[in-house]
Design an enzyme around this catalytic site. Structure first.
Site, PDB file in Angstrom:
ATOM      1  N   GLU A   1      -4.876  -8.620  -0.479  1.00 53.74           N
ATOM      2  CA  GLU A   1      -5.477  -8.249   0.811  1.00 53.74           C
ATOM      3  C   GLU A   1      -6.955  -7.983   0.618  1.00 53.74           C
ATOM      4  O   GLU A   1      -7.353  -7.320  -0.346  1.00 53.74           O
ATOM      5  CB  GLU A   1      -4.840  -6.979   1.402  1.00 53.74           C
ATOM      6  CG  GLU A   1      -3.732  -7.211   2.380  1.00 53.74           C
ATOM      7  CD  GLU A   1      -3.432  -5.941   3.182  1.00 53.74           C
ATOM      8  OE1 GLU A   1      -4.383  -5.253   3.627  1.00 53.74           O
ATOM      9  OE2 GLU A   1      -2.244  -5.635   3.357  1.00 53.74           O
TER      10      GLU A   1
ATOM     11  N   GLU B   1       0.807  -1.226   0.000  1.00 53.25           N
ATOM     12  CA  GLU B   1       0.000   0.000   0.000  1.00 53.25           C
ATOM     13  C   GLU B   1       0.844   1.281   0.000  1.00 53.25           C
ATOM     14  O   GLU B   1       0.812   2.068   0.945  1.00 53.25           O
ATOM     15  CB  GLU B   1      -0.957  -0.006   1.189  1.00 53.25           C
ATOM     16  CG  GLU B   1      -1.979  -1.133   1.096  1.00 53.25           C
ATOM     17  CD  GLU B   1      -2.994  -1.123   2.221  1.00 53.25           C
ATOM     18  OE1 GLU B   1      -2.863  -0.318   3.166  1.00 53.25           O
ATOM     19  OE2 GLU B   1      -3.932  -1.946   2.152  1.00 53.25           O
TER      20      GLU B   1
END
Length: 489
Positions: free
Chosen positions: A341, A220
Site C-alpha cells: 500500500e 494494518e
C-alpha cells in the site's frame, strides 16, 4: 559484448485501442501452475524469473465486500485496462466477514464465488493476485470493516454504554476498540482460532489458483491499548507476544491445505507512516514468507487532513528509509518484500517520489487504489485513478503518468539497477543473466514515447517486436545485460 540497437515505433492499431493479448511461454514441464514463490529477497515465477510487481489495490469495503460486475465496480474491461497500462498485480480485499459471515468456521461459498469472475479475468491477463483479509478499525460498529458480526464482542465495561467512536484513523485510539484488538490477540472467545480457520478455508479455495502471489494475513494490524506507545519504540513486545504468534497460528492453518503459496505478515499500523523498526523473526521450516509493508509519508497525510505540510521533497528521505527498512526486515525474517500500500493521494509529486524510490530499491508495489469505491476508512479522499469510477476514459492523466512506467515485469536473472524518468520516458535497466526457462519481459509505457520507443540492448537481443507494449530480451552470454529505452526523436 554485443550491441544491438532496435528502433521501434508504436503500432498504429495499438494506439487506436486494439487489444492483442500476449500469451506467456509454456511452462518448462508443461504443467507448472503460474504462481509466485520466494527466492531470497525476490519473488520468482514458474520459469524461475524474478517478478517485479506494479499493481493496484482492489478493496470494496461495503457489503457484500466484493466489487459489483458493473462499470463502477469491476468487469473484463477493467482487467483489460490494467493489462494495457502495464499493471501486473492486484491486491484483492477478500474480507474475513465475507468468508465466514454467519458462524465461526462456516464458509459462505457464495462470497468467494462472487470474487471468482474478477480472479479469472485477472489470471487470464497474467496479473498476479495477493489475497488480503482487509480490515480497518475491525468492524462497522466502530466505523470500520473486516471482522464478522459474530467476532465482534463488546468488552466490559464498555458494553454498558454507547460506543465511543471517531473517524478513521483516530478511531483506533478509542479504548474500547483497542481492547477489542487486545482480546483478539489473546484469543479471547476463540476469535483468533476462528480467524485462522477462515484463512484455511480461503487458502483451500486459492491453493491452485493461477497467478496467485499468496495471502496477506491482516491489513494494518492495530497493537491494542499499547498502540500509541508504538510511536516511541515500535512496540517490540507487541510483535513478540501478539503479532508473531497470531500470524504463525494463521500460517499453520494455511499450511494444512496449501504448503506452497507465499504468506505475508504485516507490521503494526503506525509502521506505515513513521520511521519505526519492526520485529518479525523467522518461522522455523518456513521458506515462503513475505513482508507486506505500507508507505505513507507524514507530510502527505498532514496535507490530506488540511494541516500545514512540510516540504514534500522530504518524502524522498522518508520513502528511502522505509524501503531500506523493509529490505532489512525481509532479511531478518527470511522473507520477500512488497510495498502493498502507498499513495492514497492525488499529489503527483508524492506519487512520483515513492515510485522512483521503489525503482531504485527494485521494490514491487501495489498502489492504493484502483478506484475510489466510496472508501469509508481513508485518511485522504483524493484517491483512485478516475474522476468517475464508472468511466475508464476519465483518468487522472497526470497521476496515471506517474504510475504507468516502463519496467521489467519478469527478469531471467538478477535485477541490479532500474531507473525511469516520468518526464522524458528515459529508462535504463541492468540485470545479470540467470538460468530461467523464459526470456526477460519488459513493459514499455504507452504514455511516454510520443514518437515511439527507441530500444537499445547491450549484452542481449530483442527476441520479439513490440507486442501489447511488451518486449522480450534474451541475453547473449553471461555478462550483464543493459536495456535502454528513450523517445524515438
Amino acid at each position: 559484448m554485443a550491441l544491438v540497437a532496435v528502433r521501434l515505433l508504436l503500432v498504429a492499431v495499438l494506439s487506436a485501442g486494439a487489444i492483442v493479448l500476449v500469451v506467456g511461454p509454456a511452462a518448462a514441464d508443461g504443467s507448472a501452475v503460474p504462481q509466485l514463490r520466494r527466492d531470497g529477497r525476490w519473488m520468482v515465477d514458474q520459469f524461475g524469473r524474478v517478478v517485479l510487481v506494479h499493481g493496484l489495490n482492489l478493496v470494496w469495503k461495503h457489503k457484500p465486500y466484493v466489487p459489483p460486475p458493473t462499470a463502477q465496480g469491476f468487469t473484463d474491461k477493467d482487467a483489460e485496462w490494467l493489462y494495457d497500462h502495464g499493471f501486473n498485480g492486484a491486491r484483492l480485499g477478500t474480507l474475513w466477514t465475507g468468508v465466514t459471515p454467519d458462524r465461526p468456521g462456516v464458509e459462505d461459498p457464495s462470497y468467494l464465488d462472487r470474487w471468482q469472475p474478477v480472479v479469472n479475468a485477472l489470471a487470464e491477463r497474467r496479473i498476479w493476485m495477493q489475497f488480503d483479509f482487509h480490515q480497518d478499525m475491525w468492524h462497522e460498529k466502530y466505523g470500520g470493516e473486516g471482522a464478522p458480526d459474530w467476532a465482534t464482542h463488546r468488552p466490559e465495561p464498555f458494553a454498558r454504554s454507547a460506543i465511543a467512536s471517531a473517524p478513521f484513523p483516530m478511531g483506533y485510539w478509542m479504548p474500547e476498540l483497542s481492547t477489542v484488538y487486545d482480546n483478539f490477540w489473546a484469543n479471547k472467545n476463540g476469535v483468533l482460532d476462528q480467524f485462522a480457520r477462515a484463512w484455511a478455508i480461503t487458502a483451500n479455495r486459492y491453493k491452485d489458483q493461477p497467478y496467485s502471489m499468496g495471502y496477506d494475513l491482516m491489513n494494518e494490524p492495530w497493537a491494542g491499548i499499547e498502540g500509541m506507545t508504538c510511536l516511541i519504540d515500535g512496540c517490540p513486545d507487541t510483535y513478540r507476544n501478539e503479532l508473531q504468534p497470531a500470524f504463525e497460528k494463521a500460517l499453520r492453518a494455511v499450511r494444512t491445505v496449501d504448503p506452497n503459496n507465499i504468506v505475508w505478515f504485516e507490521p503494526q499500523q503506525f509502521a506505515g507512516g513513521q520511521r519505526l523498526d519492526t520485529f518479525f523473526t523467522p518461522v522455523d521450516g518456513e521458506q515462503n514468507l513475505g513482508f507486506s509493508w505500507h508507505n505513507y509519508c507524514p507530510d502527505v497525510f498532514a496535507e490530506s487532513q488540511g494541516l500545514p505540510a512540510g516540504n514534500m521533497q522530504g518524502c524522498r528521505s522518508f520513502s528511502t528509509d522505509r524501503n531500506q527498512h523493509a529490505l532489512d526486515q525481509g532479511r531478518r525474517m527470511n522473507a520477500t518484500t512488497l510495498m502493498s500500500e502507498w499513495g492514497a493521494t492525488d499529489n503527483t509529486t508524492a506519487i512520483g517520489i515513492d515510485a522512483d524510490v521503489a525503482d531504485r530499491h527494485l521494490m514491487g508495489w501495489m498502489h492504493w487504489a484502483y478506484k475510489k469505491w466510496g472508501d469509508p476508512t481513508t485518511a485522504d479522499g483524493d484517491q483512485g485513478l478516475f474522476v468517475d469510477d464508472s468511466d475508464l476514459q476519465s483518468t487522472k492523466k497526470d497521476k496515471l503518468r506517474r504510475l504507468v512506467r516502463t519496467y521489467p515485469q519478469a527478469t531471467a536473472g538478477i535485477p541490479k539497477r532500474l531507473r525511469f524518468d516520468t518526464n522524458t520516458g528515459d529508462f535504463t535497466y541492468t540485470y545479470e543473466p540467470g538460468n530461467a526457462d523464459a526470456p526477460t519481459e519488459i513493459f514499455v509505457s504507452p504514455l511516454h514515447y510520443k514518437h515511439g520507443p527507441a530500444i537499445t540492448v547491450d549484452g542481449g537481443t530483442v527476441t520479439n517486436g513490440l507486442t501489447d507494449n511488451r518486449i522480450q530480451i534474451t541475453a547473449s552470454g553471461n555478462k550483464p545485460v543493459t536495456v535502454t529505452i528513450k523517445d524515438h526523436s
